[in-house]
Design a protein around this motif. Structure first.
Motif, PDB file in Angstrom:
ATOM      1  N   ARG A 242     -16.574   9.402   2.960  1.00  0.00           N
ATOM      2  CA  ARG A 242     -17.002   8.691   2.345  1.00  0.00           C
ATOM      3  C   ARG A 242     -17.360   7.472   2.993  1.00  0.00           C
ATOM      4  NH1 ARG A 242     -12.206   6.028  -1.765  1.00  0.00           N
ATOM      5  NH2 ARG A 242     -11.638   8.203  -1.324  1.00  0.00           N
TER       6      ARG A 242
ATOM      7  N   ASP B 105     -12.167  -1.620  -8.235  1.00  0.00           N
ATOM      8  CA  ASP B 105     -12.013   0.003  -9.316  1.00  0.00           C
ATOM      9  C   ASP B 105     -11.613  -0.235  -9.669  1.00  0.00           C
ATOM     10  OD1 ASP B 105     -13.863   1.338  -7.391  1.00  0.00           O
ATOM     11  OD2 ASP B 105     -13.261   3.852  -8.069  1.00  0.00           O
TER      12      ASP B 105
ATOM     13  N   GLU C  35       1.146  -1.346   0.012  1.00  0.00           N
ATOM     14  CA  GLU C  35      -0.120   0.030  -0.344  1.00  0.00           C
ATOM     15  C   GLU C  35       1.506   1.721   0.283  1.00  0.00           C
ATOM     16  OE1 GLU C  35      -3.335   0.840   0.162  1.00  0.00           O
ATOM     17  OE2 GLU C  35      -2.082   2.798   0.239  1.00  0.00           O
TER      18      GLU C  35
HETATM   19  C1  LIG Z   1     -12.570  10.431  -3.223  1.00  0.00           C
HETATM   20  C2  LIG Z   1     -13.249   9.517  -3.210  1.00  0.00           C
HETATM   21  C3  LIG Z   1     -14.670   9.871  -3.450  1.00  0.00           C
HETATM   22  C4  LIG Z   1     -15.519   8.731  -3.417  1.00  0.00           C
HETATM   23  N1  LIG Z   1     -16.831   8.765  -2.576  1.00  0.00           N
HETATM   24  C5  LIG Z   1     -18.154   7.542  -2.571  1.00  0.00           C
HETATM   25  C6  LIG Z   1     -19.049   7.486  -1.666  1.00  0.00           C
HETATM   26  O1  LIG Z   1     -19.320   8.766  -1.428  1.00  0.00           O
HETATM   27  N2  LIG Z   1     -19.633   6.072  -2.011  1.00  0.00           N
HETATM   28  C7  LIG Z   1     -19.891   5.667  -3.042  1.00  0.00           C
HETATM   29  O2  LIG Z   1     -20.313   5.204  -3.344  1.00  0.00           O
HETATM   30  N3  LIG Z   1     -17.942   5.533  -3.877  1.00  0.00           N
HETATM   31  C8  LIG Z   1     -17.361   6.418  -3.306  1.00  0.00           C
HETATM   32  N4  LIG Z   1     -16.163   6.579  -4.193  1.00  0.00           N
HETATM   33  C9  LIG Z   1     -15.290   5.367  -5.198  1.00  0.00           C
HETATM   34  C10 LIG Z   1     -14.973   4.305  -4.375  1.00  0.00           C
HETATM   35  O3  LIG Z   1     -14.314   4.961  -3.497  1.00  0.00           O
HETATM   36  C11 LIG Z   1     -14.510   3.564  -4.996  1.00  0.00           C
HETATM   37  O4  LIG Z   1     -15.712   2.500  -5.569  1.00  0.00           O
HETATM   38  C12 LIG Z   1     -14.070   2.624  -3.548  1.00  0.00           C
HETATM   39  O5  LIG Z   1     -13.190   3.015  -2.782  1.00  0.00           O
HETATM   40  C13 LIG Z   1     -12.797   1.090  -4.082  1.00  0.00           C
HETATM   41  O6  LIG Z   1     -12.233   0.878  -3.881  1.00  0.00           O
HETATM   42  P1  LIG Z   1     -10.986  -0.232  -3.871  1.00  0.00           P
HETATM   43  O7  LIG Z   1     -10.456  -0.559  -2.860  1.00  0.00           O
HETATM   44  O8  LIG Z   1     -11.241  -0.738  -5.305  1.00  0.00           O
HETATM   45  O9  LIG Z   1     -10.111   0.902  -4.410  1.00  0.00           O
HETATM   46  P2  LIG Z   1      -9.808   2.300  -3.609  1.00  0.00           P
HETATM   47  O10 LIG Z   1     -10.511   2.700  -2.364  1.00  0.00           O
HETATM   48  O11 LIG Z   1      -9.456   3.747  -4.770  1.00  0.00           O
HETATM   49  O12 LIG Z   1      -8.141   1.733  -3.309  1.00  0.00           O
HETATM   50  C14 LIG Z   1      -6.786   1.740  -3.375  1.00  0.00           C
HETATM   51  C15 LIG Z   1      -6.212   1.078  -2.533  1.00  0.00           C
HETATM   52  O13 LIG Z   1      -4.924   0.911  -3.564  1.00  0.00           O
HETATM   53  C16 LIG Z   1      -3.467   2.214  -3.071  1.00  0.00           C
HETATM   54  N5  LIG Z   1      -2.210   2.295  -4.195  1.00  0.00           N
HETATM   55  C17 LIG Z   1      -2.816   3.082  -5.868  1.00  0.00           C
HETATM   56  N6  LIG Z   1      -1.434   2.866  -5.808  1.00  0.00           N
HETATM   57  C18 LIG Z   1      -1.157   1.988  -5.413  1.00  0.00           C
HETATM   58  C19 LIG Z   1       0.873   1.917  -6.412  1.00  0.00           C
HETATM   59  N7  LIG Z   1       1.172   1.929  -7.265  1.00  0.00           N
HETATM   60  N8  LIG Z   1       1.510   0.459  -5.114  1.00  0.00           N
HETATM   61  C20 LIG Z   1       0.636   0.797  -3.708  1.00  0.00           C
HETATM   62  N9  LIG Z   1      -0.386   1.388  -3.716  1.00  0.00           N
HETATM   63  C21 LIG Z   1      -1.418   1.283  -4.501  1.00  0.00           C
HETATM   64  C22 LIG Z   1      -4.255   3.756  -2.882  1.00  0.00           C
HETATM   65  O14 LIG Z   1      -3.536   4.380  -1.972  1.00  0.00           O
HETATM   66  C23 LIG Z   1      -5.655   2.611  -2.212  1.00  0.00           C
HETATM   67  O15 LIG Z   1      -5.385   2.948  -0.777  1.00  0.00           O
HETATM   68  C24 LIG Z   1     -15.112   8.105  -3.932  1.00  0.00           C
HETATM   69  C25 LIG Z   1     -14.207   7.536  -4.548  1.00  0.00           C
HETATM   70  C26 LIG Z   1     -13.152   8.357  -4.817  1.00  0.00           C
HETATM   71  C27 LIG Z   1     -12.171   8.778  -5.093  1.00  0.00           C
END
Ligand SMILES: Cc1cc2nc3c(=O)[nH]c(=O)nc-3n(C[C@H](O)[C@H](O)[C@H](O)COP(=O)(O)OP(=O)(O)OC[C@H]3O[C@@H](n4cnc5c(N)ncnc54)[C@H](O)[C@@H]3O)c2cc1C
Length: 418
Positions: A55, A298, A40
């Motif tokens: 969020r 995502d 991470e």
């Molecule tokens: C600002 C914001 C607000 C949001 N608010 C809402 C909401 O209110 N309601 C809703 O339904 N959805 C919301 N969304 C969408 C929702 O957050 C996502 O669908 C969800 O968080 C996806 O989860 P994830 O774990 O796939 O990705 P993420 O939550 O994006 O997690 C990805 C992780 O990977 C890490 N990372 C990135 N690149 C690297 C790398 N090269 N090496 C190591 N680690 C890395 C990041 O630091 C992060 O911790 C929001 C999105 C954003 C950007």
């Protein structure tokens, strides 16, 4: 999943990205007895009860059950979850509302509103306890695949040998880029504005969503303030310039405009927290499986928040992956043939969902006369057909294919007052 014979790699799986989806994946794989590393880029901020994360997610029953199976539901629900028992969706142009009601669907609740930071915090703690090796802060900088394994290079200079790589590093995924998987999609030209709002009447444990020409406005029920005020979390999808303007106006002006836009049954809107906005787009990776690399959350699919399914689809990727590895016990966990069925199912569900939300947004977020005339009636019509309402809900709840219907009763969260 079971232990396989002589290990030629130091790790079974490297998960990149410790958002909700990646941390759940790492925890699930470790609970299945695998050697797992989680990479991470940034140490996640700790959850604090008196500073709710802007969020929030509407977590569906099948994913509540997944969190329960991973042993994370108890610590999450003890901290703060807000069950919701109804959803009411209506169009600003008129017509009847589409209502999903827990009693009529034979459920205690339809799902739970949970903060992103709380989910990550508790999953992260559980992952550490389960023996997941954390590399944080660190980033993936290189990835190479061979016939029987993959090598992951980190910014810190470390090299990890593994059988499976899980790319859970969000919409701008570096893992996806490193394996050359392209994406397609479009920007909605909208932003999702999020905030907490206090209101004079209780939220009735209901998610309210009003379709407006510029995009849907949702009020999601949340725990009351320490002073006993009723509170909801809002997600307001708006054209970009409008979102930018509404981030700048003062609180009184914001609340006045929000009140006009919502026109809902929560009484006067009295106070608003800090506001933030995130860009909205549909983005689908061309594949979620490339050799020994799987893309989840995502990193694989970004969808419109109107159905509250973003994180739910990501957690379903994880649940499916854990099932696939359990079903085909033994052998090489990263063997592409073993992951093919998982891939077909998840890719199909994610693609259909992303396009369905797209269609809903096109029909509802526009002012052309025909859709305006039809859409309110469509909602009302769907609401008057109980089998259709039930089928729609079962799909959103992840129960269409017989998925589990929630965490065990004894560990379910308690309803907070609105
Ligand atoms: C600002 C914001 C607000 C949001 N608010 C809402 C909401 O209110 N309601 C809703 O339904 N959805 C919301 N969304 C969408 C929702 O957050 C996502 O669908 C969800 O968080 C996806 O989860 P994830 O774990 O796939 O990705 P993420 O939550 O994006 O997690 C990805 C992780 O990977 C890490 N990372 C990135 N690149 C690297 C790398 N090269 N090496 C190591 N680690 C890395 C990041 O630091 C992060 O911790 C929001 C999105 C954003 C950007």
């Amino acid at each position: 999943m079971s232990r396989r014979a002589p290990r030629r790699h130091e790790l079974d799986a490297v998960v990149v990205g410790a958002g909700v989806v990646g941390t759940a994946a790492a925890l699930g794989l470790a609970r299945a007895g695998l050697q797992v590393a989680l990479v991470e880029a940034r140490e996640p901020p700790r959850w604090q009860a008196d500073a709710p994360d802007l969020r929030v997610f509407a977590v569906a029953p099948d994913n509540g059950a997944l969190l329960d199976r991973l042993g994370a539901w108890q610590p999450i629900s003890r901290a703060r979850v807000q069950p919701y028992r109804a959803m009411r969706v209506w169009d600003a142009g008129g017509g009847e509302a589409l209502v999903f009601d827990a009693d009529r669907l034979g459920r205690r609740e339809l799902g739970w509103i949970i903060e992103n930071r709380l989910l990550v915090d508790r999953l992260w703690a559980a992952a550490q306890q389960a023996g997941v090796r954390l590399h944080c802060p660190d980033r993936i900088t290189g990835l190479e695949q061979g016939l029987d394994g993959a090598g992951v290079e980190l910014e810190s200079g470390q090299r990890l040998r593994t059988r499976l790589v899980v790319g859970a590093d969000g919409a701008g995924s570096r893992v996806r880029e490193l394996v050359g998987v392209e994406t397609r999609g479009r920007s909605y030209g909208q932003r999702g504005l999020v905030a907490y709002v206090e209101h004079s009447l209780p939220h009735q444990a209901t998610c309210w969503q009003r379709f407006l020409p510029g995009g849907p406005l949702a009020f999601l029920p949340f725990a009351g303030t320490p002073e006993g005020r009723h509170r909801s979390s809002i997600v307001w999808s708006l054209p970009e310039t409008e979102a930018e303007r509404l981030l700048q106006v003062d609180d009184a002006r914001f609340l006045a405009e929000l009140s006009r836009a919502f026109d809902g049954p929560l009484g006067g809107l009295d106070a608003v927290s800090a506001r933030a906005a995130f860009p909205l787009r549909r983005q689908l990776a061309r594949t979620q499986l490339q050799g020994r690399v799987v893309l989840v959350g995502d990193a694989a699919h970004v969808v419109h928040p109107l159905a509250g399914q973003g994180v739910n689809l990501g957690l379903r990727d994880v649940a499916g992956l854990l099932d696939a590895l359990r079903t085909d016990a033994g052998g090489d966990v990263g063997a592409p043939a073993r992951l093919a069925r998982w891939h077909r199912r998840r890719r199909s569900d994610n693609t259909v969902s992303a396009h369905a939300f797209d269609l809903i947004d096109r029909v509802y977020s526009n002012e052309a006369p025909l859709p305006a005339l039809l859409r309110g009636h469509l909602l009302g019509l769907a609401g008057r057909m109980p089998p259709l309402t039930r089928a729609l809900w079962r799909h959103a709840a992840g129960m269409a294919e017989g998925g589990a219907s929630g965490p065990h009763r004894s560990s379910s969260g308690s309803t907070s007052s609105g």
